[in-house]
Write an enzyme that holds these catalytic residues in place. Structure first.
Site, PDB file in Angstrom:
ATOM      1  CG  ASP A  25      -2.016   0.986   1.161  1.00 48.86           C
ATOM      2  OD1 ASP A  25      -2.261   1.520   0.065  1.00 48.86           O
ATOM      3  OD2 ASP A  25      -2.642   1.251   2.201  1.00 48.86           O
ATOM      4  CG  ASN A  27       2.210   1.432  -5.046  1.00 53.01           C
ATOM      5  OD1 ASN A  27       3.088   1.261  -4.228  1.00 53.01           O
ATOM      6  ND2 ASN A  27       1.675   0.442  -5.752  1.00 53.01           N
ATOM      7  CD1 TRP A  30       7.484   6.459  -2.555  1.00 54.02           C
ATOM      8  CD2 TRP A  30       7.102   6.749  -4.741  1.00 54.02           C
ATOM      9  NE1 TRP A  30       8.702   6.437  -3.192  1.00 54.02           N
ATOM     10  CE2 TRP A  30       8.499   6.620  -4.538  1.00 54.02           C
ATOM     11  CE3 TRP A  30       6.634   6.939  -6.043  1.00 54.02           C
ATOM     12  CZ2 TRP A  30       9.419   6.673  -5.586  1.00 54.02           C
ATOM     13  CZ3 TRP A  30       7.550   7.002  -7.088  1.00 54.02           C
ATOM     14  CH2 TRP A  30       8.925   6.873  -6.840  1.00 54.02           C
ATOM     15  CB  THR A  71     -12.851  -7.757  -5.513  1.00 47.54           C
ATOM     16  OG1 THR A  71     -12.802  -7.580  -4.088  1.00 47.54           O
ATOM     17  CG2 THR A  71     -12.531  -9.212  -5.823  1.00 47.54           C
ATOM     18  CG  ASN A  73      -7.394  -2.194  -6.188  1.00 50.76           C
ATOM     19  OD1 ASN A  73      -6.475  -2.979  -5.975  1.00 50.76           O
ATOM     20  ND2 ASN A  73      -7.703  -1.238  -5.314  1.00 50.76           N
ATOM     21  CB  SER A 201      -7.769  -3.787   3.006  1.00 53.84           C
ATOM     22  OG  SER A 201      -7.637  -2.543   3.645  1.00 53.84           O
TER      23      SER A 201
HETATM   24  C1  FPP Z   1      -2.005   0.237  -3.284  1.00 54.79           C
HETATM   25  O1  FPP Z   1      -1.476   1.561  -3.282  1.00 54.79           O
HETATM   26  C2  FPP Z   1      -1.439  -0.497  -4.376  1.00 54.79           C
HETATM   27  C3  FPP Z   1      -2.139  -1.031  -5.418  1.00 54.79           C
HETATM   28  C4  FPP Z   1      -3.601  -0.914  -5.553  1.00 54.79           C
HETATM   29  C5  FPP Z   1      -1.461  -1.727  -6.492  1.00 54.79           C
HETATM   30  C6  FPP Z   1      -0.344  -2.612  -6.026  1.00 54.79           C
HETATM   31  C7  FPP Z   1       0.386  -3.036  -7.209  1.00 54.79           C
HETATM   32  C8  FPP Z   1       1.713  -3.025  -7.322  1.00 54.79           C
HETATM   33  C9  FPP Z   1       2.661  -2.678  -6.246  1.00 54.79           C
HETATM   34  C10 FPP Z   1       2.292  -3.486  -8.589  1.00 54.79           C
HETATM   35  C11 FPP Z   1       2.608  -4.934  -8.409  1.00 54.79           C
HETATM   36  C12 FPP Z   1       2.970  -5.502  -9.652  1.00 54.79           C
HETATM   37  C13 FPP Z   1       2.945  -6.825  -9.882  1.00 54.79           C
HETATM   38  C14 FPP Z   1       3.401  -7.304 -11.177  1.00 54.79           C
HETATM   39  C15 FPP Z   1       2.472  -7.792  -8.876  1.00 54.79           C
HETATM   40  P1  FPP Z   1      -2.474   2.759  -3.467  1.00 54.79           P
HETATM   41  O2  FPP Z   1      -2.549   3.103  -4.912  1.00 54.79           O
HETATM   42  O3  FPP Z   1      -3.786   2.435  -2.821  1.00 54.79           O
HETATM   43  O4  FPP Z   1      -1.732   3.878  -2.678  1.00 54.79           O
HETATM   44  P2  FPP Z   1      -2.419   5.081  -1.910  1.00 54.79           P
HETATM   45  O5  FPP Z   1      -3.195   4.454  -0.764  1.00 54.79           O
HETATM   46  O6  FPP Z   1      -1.249   5.882  -1.438  1.00 54.79           O
HETATM   47  O7  FPP Z   1      -3.287   5.820  -2.878  1.00 54.79           O
END
Ligand code: FPP
Length: 245
Positions: A25, A27, A30, A71, A73, A201
């Protein structure tokens, strides 16, 4: 085995979890902090996923389950979902070349039938190609939700009953677990969630019943192998009682 470094020796003195789950979690945040699009955060997260997966395999973790796409996302903006799907495709192509050398067995948990044909094909190829591997099992949770998984398992058992192959009174907890995507695998001992959120979650709802949760106030792309070591150290100090005293 001769220890290669002081860190190896220290790790050997700890209780190593057999199965680790990670909710990758943070990304989006970041990327936002760097004034970048969210997709750049996912790209950094995917790169870190590779680093941490390799590290887990190297230190002797037997099962690693990572939450890549829930599910829920699908409710994100179409361009973000599209960017994530492209990233999965790219990484699965890489995985075909990459994890293959590392004796990692890749499995997918979740309803992958909802993904585009090209991605489904790749998923199938990765599973097939790595099925002969004998090292760490990497479960990639994609279009995964714990409630959906339990519902699916209940439906499968009900169908067996309707067909006269099973009787409701035969069902045990161990038996039910076999209908889950993770059937045959041990439950996670440790679930790690970076990013500062402290929630499950919908991740491994059944399997995580007795897992130790360790949370970090670090965003996933910044989560380092030393943080994983720290999670294992914390896990090692916890007393697991499984409802006993
Ligand atoms: C949650 O961060 C992350 C995700 C919904 C996607 C996770 C996917 C990856 C790390 C890529 C993995 C790749 C492979 C090939 C397995 P968020 O977007 O909810 O972050 P936020 O809460 O800061 O908005």
């Amino acid at each position: 085995m001769a220890f290669q470094s002081k860190e190896d020796g220290e790790r050997a003195a700890l209780r190593l979890p057999v199965h680790i789950g990670i909710i990758m979690d943070g990304n989006g945040r970041w990327a936002k902090r760097r004034f970048l699009p969210r997709s750049a955060g996912h790209r950094a997260g995917a790169s870190n996923f590779r680093t941490i997966t390799r590290y887990c395999s190297q230190i002797g973790i037997k099962y690693l389950t990572v939450y890549a796409f829930s599910t829920e996302n699908w409710n994100r903006p179409a361009d973000e979902v599209g960017a994530l799907l492209r990233l999965f495709k790219e990484y699965l192509e890489e995985a075909l070349r990459d994890f293959m050398d590392e004796n990692i067995r890749v499995r997918f948990i979740g309803d992958v039938s909802a993904f585009p044909e090209e991605l489904r094909q790749l998923i199938h190829e990765v599973e097939e190609a790595s099925s002969v591997k004998t090292g760490m099992v990497l479960n990639l949770a994609m279009n995964y939700g714990g409630r959906a998984e339990i519902t699916r398992a209940a439906r499968a058992f009900a169908q067996e009953v309707a067909a006269g192959r099973r009787r409701p009174e035969d069902l045990t907890e161990e038996g039910f677990a076999q209908y889950l995507y993770t059937g045959g695998q041990p439950d996670p001992d440790l679930i790690i969630r970076p990013s500062g959120e402290e929630r499950q979650s919908n991740f491994l709802l059944w399997q995580g019943a007795y897992a130790e949760f360790v949370y970090f106030d670090i965003l996933w792309p910044d989560f380092k192998t030393s943080d994983l070591d720290e999670a294992i150290r914390i896990y090692s100090t916890r007393q697991r009682r499984f409802g006993g005293v």
